[in-house]
Design an enzyme around this catalytic site. Structure first.
Site, PDB file in Angstrom:
ATOM      1  N   GLU A 204       0.826   8.363 -13.378  1.00 41.41           N
ATOM      2  CA  GLU A 204      -0.256   7.694 -12.632  1.00 41.41           C
ATOM      3  C   GLU A 204       0.192   6.340 -12.076  1.00 41.41           C
ATOM      4  OE1 GLU A 204      -3.799   7.318 -14.887  1.00 41.41           O
ATOM      5  OE2 GLU A 204      -5.015   6.610 -13.193  1.00 41.41           O
TER       6      GLU A 204
ATOM      7  N   ASP B  60       4.329   0.860 -19.895  1.00 38.65           N
ATOM      8  CA  ASP B  60       3.239   1.817 -19.644  1.00 38.65           C
ATOM      9  C   ASP B  60       3.590   2.726 -18.484  1.00 38.65           C
ATOM     10  OD1 ASP B  60      -0.323   1.661 -18.823  1.00 38.65           O
ATOM     11  OD2 ASP B  60       0.844   3.138 -19.961  1.00 38.65           O
TER      12      ASP B  60
ATOM     13  N   TYR C 253       0.858  -1.185   0.000  1.00 37.46           N
ATOM     14  CA  TYR C 253       0.000   0.000   0.000  1.00 37.46           C
ATOM     15  C   TYR C 253       0.896   1.238   0.000  1.00 37.46           C
ATOM     16  CZ  TYR C 253      -3.066   3.694   1.825  1.00 37.46           C
ATOM     17  OH  TYR C 253      -3.755   4.871   2.012  1.00 37.46           O
ATOM     18  N   ALA C 254       0.746   2.050  -1.042  1.00 37.88           N
ATOM     19  CA  ALA C 254       1.521   3.305  -1.147  1.00 37.88           C
ATOM     20  C   ALA C 254       0.621   4.426  -0.635  1.00 37.88           C
ATOM     21  CB  ALA C 254       1.920   3.550  -2.591  1.00 37.88           C
TER      22      ALA C 254
HETATM   23  N1  LIG Z   1      -4.104  -0.947 -10.878  1.00 34.26           N
HETATM   24  C1  LIG Z   1      -3.340  -1.218  -9.827  1.00 34.26           C
HETATM   25  O1  LIG Z   1      -2.611  -2.230  -9.812  1.00 34.26           O
HETATM   26  C2  LIG Z   1      -3.379  -0.277  -8.690  1.00 34.26           C
HETATM   27  N2  LIG Z   1      -4.220   0.777  -8.667  1.00 34.26           N
HETATM   28  N3  LIG Z   1      -4.015   1.441  -7.513  1.00 34.26           N
HETATM   29  C3  LIG Z   1      -4.761   2.666  -7.208  1.00 34.26           C
HETATM   30  C4  LIG Z   1      -4.533   3.683  -8.314  1.00 34.26           C
HETATM   31  C5  LIG Z   1      -5.172   5.011  -8.018  1.00 34.26           C
HETATM   32  C6  LIG Z   1      -4.866   6.019  -9.103  1.00 34.26           C
HETATM   33  N4  LIG Z   1      -3.464   6.132  -9.371  1.00 34.26           N
HETATM   34  C7  LIG Z   1      -2.805   4.888  -9.633  1.00 34.26           C
HETATM   35  C8  LIG Z   1      -3.054   3.867  -8.547  1.00 34.26           C
HETATM   36  C9  LIG Z   1      -3.037   0.822  -6.791  1.00 34.26           C
HETATM   37  C10 LIG Z   1      -2.612  -0.262  -7.530  1.00 34.26           C
HETATM   38  C11 LIG Z   1      -1.477  -1.146  -7.094  1.00 34.26           C
HETATM   39  C12 LIG Z   1      -1.258  -1.097  -5.616  1.00 34.26           C
HETATM   40  C13 LIG Z   1      -1.520   0.241  -4.980  1.00 34.26           C
HETATM   41  C14 LIG Z   1      -0.894   0.592  -3.783  1.00 34.26           C
HETATM   42  N5  LIG Z   1      -1.182   1.742  -3.174  1.00 34.26           N
HETATM   43  C15 LIG Z   1      -2.076   2.586  -3.732  1.00 34.26           C
HETATM   44  N6  LIG Z   1      -2.297   3.720  -3.058  1.00 34.26           N
HETATM   45  C16 LIG Z   1      -3.135   4.751  -3.180  1.00 34.26           C
HETATM   46  C17 LIG Z   1      -3.162   5.742  -2.136  1.00 34.26           C
HETATM   47  C18 LIG Z   1      -3.978   6.825  -2.212  1.00 34.26           C
HETATM   48  C19 LIG Z   1      -4.857   7.053  -3.340  1.00 34.26           C
HETATM   49  C20 LIG Z   1      -4.794   6.021  -4.393  1.00 34.26           C
HETATM   50  C21 LIG Z   1      -3.969   4.930  -4.312  1.00 34.26           C
HETATM   51  N7  LIG Z   1      -2.709   2.323  -4.896  1.00 34.26           N
HETATM   52  C22 LIG Z   1      -2.441   1.154  -5.533  1.00 34.26           C
END
Ligand SMILES: NC(=O)c1nn(CC2CCNCC2)c2c1CCc1cnc(N=C3C=CCC=C3)nc1-2
Length: 314
Positions: A150, A146, A102-103
């Site tokens: 984002e 890609d 989790y980022a």
């Molecule tokens: N498609 C994915 O694998 C993925 N999508 N998200 C959320 C998206 C939201 C828009 N920008 C790109 C990412 C994630 C992941 C991987 C794993 C992952 C890990 N941490 C976050 N963290 C977030 C924290 C705050 C707002 C949105 C995402 N999000 C993801």
């Protein structure tokens, strides 16, 4: 295979997590913030609906992402911890579950939209972390294909965490040895079968549009686009449609705004080169020495970036 969670290794299920807010949604997946009931550790769990995967014909995409994440999770480099980790997977009759890092701070695009363009030292720091990440990724024979703001997430300590490897390609040994030559017939066949291109319009490289070959150099093109965007506040190739953007890419039609610093202009110009083999770094073996030694990155210690406090984005 993948890192065990703090709890003793056991087959996980959705019951081991408390699912929270939605972090992102796609045509066949939803990403949730989730907490491990045993350790209270937070994860991002990507839930892929099986029937939507089939409906969207995304079986290859999901398989490619899992394979890539497994390779990355087995080959973590201490000085380049810049990728989401895959902790475990499980499924139920309806869905596949990927338990990921989790980022906490969202993605680079969110900060670019918030502040417009970055101050020079921020652009250099984050550009350098991306170079360090690409060096490790390409050494493993993986091309992201890609890369875009984002997909560059930010950890709680504001270091990059690259995600979304569904478009990635794992080069075979021959392709790695001949990285600037044509891909295997299988790859060419894969490209011809694709109804749509790999990547996202603003950051896709000319060779992917031409469906000719996948080499690590296509990520160097995206790096050039991202450095330009951090400095200028907008991507270099813009248009009202993907087709209009593709036309500009193929004609290398972009401009530098007034005040664009000379060192940034020089490195972007050396990365946004139509011929993949002529891009800065394309001929480097192993380390991206020619990129790291560019004046744009002067004064940065690439091996120590992950240990320092990133500059505040403002
Ligand atoms: N498609 C994915 O694998 C993925 N999508 N998200 C959320 C998206 C939201 C828009 N920008 C790109 C990412 C994630 C992941 C991987 C794993 C992952 C890990 N941490 C976050 N963290 C977030 C924290 C705050 C707002 C949105 C995402 N999000 C993801």
């Amino acid at each position: 295979m993948t890192e065990n969670l703090e709890a003793p290794p056991m087959k996980r299920s959705a019951n081991d997590f408390i699912f929270g807010k939605v972090l992102g949604e796609g045509s066949f997946s939803t990403v949730f913030l989730a907490k491990d009931v045993h350790t209270s550790k937070e994860f991002a769990i990507k839930v892929c609906q099986k029937r939507h995967i089939i409906r969207e014909k995304k079986q290859d995409y999901v398989k490619r992402e899992k394979e890539t994440l497994l390779v990355l999770s087995k080959n973590v480099k201490e000085s380049a911890p810049y990728f989401v980790r895959l902790y475990c997977t499980f499924q139920d009759p309806e869905s596949l579950y990927f338990v990921l890092t989790y980022a906490k701070k969202g993605d680079l695009l969110g900060y670019l939209n918030k502040v417009g363009s970055f101050e020079d030292h921020c652009s250099k720091f984050y550009g350098a972390e991306i170079v360090q990440a690409l060096e490790h990724l390409h050494c493993l024979g993986i091309v992201h294909r890609d890369l875009k703001p984002e997909n560059i997430l930010l950890s709680e300590s504001m270091h990059i965490v690259i995600t979304d490897f569904g478009s990635a390609k794992i080069l075979n040994c021959v392709e790695m040895d001949e990285k600037n030559k044509e891909n295997s017939e299988e790859d060419a066949g894969e490209l011809k079968r694709k109804s749509s291109f790999v990547g996202t319009a603003q950051y896709v490289s000319p060779e992917i549009l031409n469906r000719t070959r996948t080499t690590p150099s296509c990520d160097l093109w995206a790096l050039g686009c991202i450095i330009y965007q951090m400095v200028a506040g907008l991507p270099p190739f813009r248009g009202h449609s993907d087709y209009a953007i593709f036309q500009k890419i193929m004609k290398l039609e972009y401009e530098y705004p007034d005040g664009f610093p000379d060192d940034a202009r020089d490195i972007v110009t050396q990365l946004l080169v139509l011929e993949p083999s002529e891009r800065l770094g394309a001929k480097d073996i192993g380390s991206y020495t020619s990129v790291k030694s560019h004046p744009f990155f002067s004064g940065l210690d690439f091996e120590e970036l992950h240990k320092v406090k990133p500059p505040e984005i403002c």
